[in-house]
Design a protein around this motif. Structure first.
Motif: not given
Length: 88
Positions: A51-65
Motif C-alpha cells: 500500500t505504501r510503494h507507488s513504485t511497485l504499482r507503477a512497475n506492475a502496471m508497466a509489466l501488465s501493458g
C-alpha cells in the motif's frame, strides 16, 4: 500480472521460489516470504508495503501493458494450428 497489481508471494513448492524471486527482481512484488518464516507480522508488513510503494504499482502496471501486448494465447493457438496444418 496481467491485472497490473503488485503482489506478495509466499512460495512453497516446485517452481514457485523461482517465480517469486523473479517477480521481486522485476520490482512487481515485495520480498518473498518463505513458507516456514510466514507469520502474521511478516504478512502484515508485506501488505503494508504494497500500500505504501507507488513504485511497485507503477512497475506492475508497466509489466501488465507488456503482457497484454504479447497476445500469448493467440500466438500459441496460431503456432499449434500451423503445426497441425503442416503435419496433415
Amino acid at each position: 500480472m496481467r491485472a497490473g497489481k503488485p503482489m506478495t508471494i509466499s512460495p512453497f513448492h516446485g517452481d514457485q521460489p523461482f517465480w517469486a524471486k523473479r517477480m521481486y527482481e522485476l520490482g512487481v512484488s515485495t520480498k518473498p516470504i518463505p513458507e516456514k518464516s510466514m507469520s502474521v507480522a511478516s504478512l502484515a508488513e508485506r501488505i503494508a508495503e504494497l500500500t505504501r510503494h507507488s513504485t511497485l504499482r507503477a512497475n506492475a502496471m508497466a509489466l501488465s501493458g507488456k503482457i497484454q501486448g504479447e497476445r500469448g494465447v493467440d500466438r500459441t493457438v496460431e503456432f499449434i494450428e500451423r503445426r497441425l496444418h503442416n503435419h496433415f
